[in-house]
Design an enzyme around this catalytic site. Structure first.
Site, short mmCIF file in Angstrom:
data_model
loop_
_atom_site.label_atom_id
_atom_site.label_comp_id
_atom_site.label_asym_id
_atom_site.label_seq_id
_atom_site.Cartn_x
_atom_site.Cartn_y
_atom_site.Cartn_z
CG HIS A 131 -1.92 0.98 1.39
ND1 HIS A 131 -1.67 2.27 1.80
CD2 HIS A 131 -3.25 0.91 1.17
CE1 HIS A 131 -2.81 2.95 1.84
NE2 HIS A 131 -3.79 2.15 1.45
CB CYS A 139 -3.79 3.37 -1.56
SG CYS A 139 -5.01 4.64 -1.28
CE LYS A 175 -7.38 -0.36 6.07
NZ LYS A 175 -7.99 0.05 4.80
CD GLN A 214 -6.85 -4.70 3.77
OE1 GLN A 214 -7.81 -5.46 3.93
NE2 GLN A 214 -7.01 -3.43 3.48
CG ASP A 255 0.52 -2.39 6.14
OD1 ASP A 255 -0.45 -2.53 6.91
OD2 ASP A 255 0.47 -1.71 5.11
C1 LIG Z 1 -2.39 -2.82 3.50
C2 LIG Z 1 -2.75 -1.46 3.97
N1 LIG Z 1 -1.82 -0.69 4.55
C3 LIG Z 1 -2.09 0.54 5.00
C4 LIG Z 1 -3.35 1.08 4.88
C5 LIG Z 1 -3.59 2.47 5.39
O1 LIG Z 1 -4.56 2.51 6.36
P1 LIG Z 1 -5.10 3.91 6.87
O2 LIG Z 1 -5.59 4.64 5.65
O3 LIG Z 1 -6.19 3.57 7.80
O4 LIG Z 1 -3.96 4.62 7.50
C6 LIG Z 1 -4.35 0.33 4.28
C7 LIG Z 1 -5.71 0.89 4.10
O5 LIG Z 1 -6.27 0.88 3.04
C8 LIG Z 1 -4.04 -0.97 3.81
O6 LIG Z 1 -4.97 -1.73 3.22
#
Ligand SMILES: Cc1ncc(COP(=O)(O)O)c(C=O)c1O
Lengths: 413, 147
Positions: free
Chosen positions: A128, A372, A230, A207, A204
């Site tokens: 991401h 993203c 989430k 998910q 990270d």
């Molecule tokens: C794999 C992953 N990392 C990071 C994020 C970022 O999360 P946030 O926008 O809540 O900071 C997301 C959210 O879409 C994600 O799916």
């Protein structure tokens, strides 16, 4: 009954989520965008409302009992989160704004202290933007080198040259599950590979934490992060977990109130963990909401959530393929055991934006776009995809509604 | 909720299926690239401008039916037109999309022709960015070609 032959009773769980059971223009909601952000159960909504109606007060600052109780609730949520991911201590749990802020905190605070020109940070092609851009900012600022673990043709990380990529690396930062492909990565193995070369392992877990049991100690990770929104909790709060010794050695990120133990005209002293990384008034109500979300998920059981999603994945994969054959391309693993219930797809050459617009006519909510993860999109050869993602409140009826809505989309184009 | 028939008018689908002026122009034509960061769509506009007139225009890139057809219709409307007229048309179009820009007054008497069909996009606010992608990219191209 949908749900009757699955591992949790999704029909019953749905009733806990007002938006999931709502309808627009008499048509029921089919919410398939939980990888983006999840819906909220009444238990979370009520906990936050009750706190604001009956218990709202500052934390850590005042002697009166209302404030003491608020502090206790806030810290209670921290303990719940620590247990939820099996952290050694709640001092290792830092509340941030979201996972993105947590990743920036690490890159800024740990990265600027420990990395110098030429140092290597290894990422993967399925990250991401939140796990790419903070490192690219360091690349611009101090000239670190970024290396990338590529993908195999079946949407797994290609680990064949991992040891070469990791040679000399200082950091290996990777997602536990792709928010585009649904691929679940072998977190323990990747952490071990990082440690074998003395690199930090950053996971990270945005998910995976909402969808499966998490044990950061079993992972052997150094840092992990995820977002409340989430996992049935409110937006506005995220979690950074880090091994205590690492957090202890890091300089603070943001400066201000709450993160200090002493301020004089000639300098300041940091507060103890975790306050050191929580500058300013935190999202108090939201943290309490996250605590309620953790209680809610524990009540259902994360292993049950995972099993439900494996079953949903099998159903979705089988049905979409049986019904549409070559007309649908699913960008992700075929094996439900190796993936989460998040499906990015291309359908009959219809642009994802148009597709999601037409699905919206029957309240089928899917995301369209690059999710993203633009570098990944380029690698899988798509500018954009549609993405349907399932969670504990989704049933086979939702999957059928998706398939029916897809079928009707070609009438227009 | 507005129905998709307000969005996907026949003329829009026609330009989507059979885009006009698709392709590229070699230098010295000016090439400008525009992105829709929301959905990853990208578009390139090639402008051949001489003596204050858009002598030729082409576009390439990928996008949804709205961004593609809007750009296709735009190229038809501006080809052969003086730059000043083109700028007035852009203002008129953005006004229809409920967007203002500071570049001057909108001349309501300008005929939009087929482009009028994109008026329905306004009912779908998320798609306004799709409809205006090509137009904003065109503006950038006009600005850069005038040094
Ligand atoms: C794999 C992953 N990392 C990071 C994020 C970022 O999360 P946030 O926008 O809540 O900071 C997301 C959210 O879409 C994600 O799916």
């Amino acid at each position: 009954m949908a749900g009757a032959n699955t591992s949790l009773d999704a029909e019953k769980i749905r009733q806990d989520f007002p938006v999931v059971t709502s309808s627009i223009n008499g048509k029921p909601m089919v919410y398939l965008d939980s990888a983006n952000t999840s819906q909220k159960p009444v238990a979370v909504i009520d906990a936050m409302t009750a706190f604001m109606r009956e218990g709202y007060a500052p934390i850590n600052r005042s002697a009166y009992s209302l404030a003491a109780e608020a502090t206790e609730k806030y810290e209670g949520a921290r303990t719940k989160v620590a247990k939820f991911i099996n952290a050694k201590s709640s001092r290792e749990i830092v509340f941030t704004k979201n996972a993105t802020e947590a990743l920036n905190l690490i890159a800024y605070s740990w990265g600027r202290t420990n990395l110098k020109r030429g140092d290597v940070v290894v990422l993967t092609h399925m990250e991401h933007h939140a796990n790419i851009v903070p490192w690219q900012m360091l690349q611009q600022e101090i000239g670190i080198e970024l290396r990338w673990v590529p993908l195999t043709s079946d949407f797994q990380l290609d680990l064949s040259s991992l040891s070469n990529l990791l040679a000399g690396a200082k950091v290996f930062s990777f997602t536990s599950m792709s928010n585009v492909l649904g691929t679940i990565n072998p977190v323990e193995k990747l952490c071990a590979a990082a440690h074998a070369v003395g690199a930090l392992a950053i996971v990270d877990a945005c998910q995976s934490v909402p969808h499966a049991p998490t044990d950061v100690q079993a992972w052997g990770a150094d840092f992990t992060m995820f977002s409340s929104h989430k996992m049935c909790g409110p937006s506005g709060v995220g979690v950074l977990w880090g091994r205590e010794a690492l957090l202890e050695a890091m300089p603070p990120f943001l400066g201000g109130g709450n993160m200090i133990s002493e301020v004089r005209l000639d300098g300041f002293k940091c507060a103890e963990l975790p306050a050191k990384f929580e500058a300013g008034t935190p999202p108090i109500t939201e943290v309490i909401g996250l605590g309620a979300a953790v209680d809610y998920l524990n009540g259902i059981g994360m292993a049950n959530v995972r099993r439900h999603e494996v079953e949903m994945s099998s159903y979705v994969l089988e049905n979409l393929t049986a019904r549409f054959g070559d007309e649908i391309t699913i960008h992700g693993p075929r094996n439900p055991e190796l993936r989460g219930a998040t499906f990015s797809f291309a359908f009959r050459g219809i642009h994802p934006h148009d597709l999601s617009q037409i699905l919206d006519q029957t309240n089928v909510c899917v995301r369209a776009g690059h999710h993203c993860a633009k570098p990944l999109m380029k690698i899988i050869g798509a500018n954009a995809t549609a993405r349907a993602s399932f969670y504990l409140y989704n049933t086979k009826a939702d999957a059928d509604a998706l398939a029916n809505a897809l079928d009707s989309a070609s009438d227009i184009f | 909720m507005p129905g998709v028939e307000d969005l996907y008018r026949e003329i829009i689908l026609d330009h989507y299926r059979t885009p006009r002026n698709r392709g590229e122009l070699p230098p010295p034509a000016v090439c400008t690239e525009g992105n829709n960061p929301l959905c990853g769509d990208d578009i390139r506009i090639f402008l051949d401008i001489a003596d204050g007139v858009v002598r030729d225009v082409k576009f390439s890139g990928q996008g949804c039916s709205i961004s593609q057809s809007s750009t296709s219709m735009m190229t038809v409307a501006i080809k052969g037109k003086p730059v000043e007229e083109v700028r007035a048309l852009v203002r008129r179009f953005k006004h229809m999309m409920t967007l203002s820009d500071d570049e001057g007054a909108v001349d309501e008497s300008i005929k939009l022709g087929d482009i009028e069909a994109l008026g329905g996009v306004v009912k779908f606010p998320v798609r306004i960015k799709c409809a205006t992608l090509g137009w904003n990219t065109l503006l950038e191209g006009l600005n850069s070609s005038q040094g």
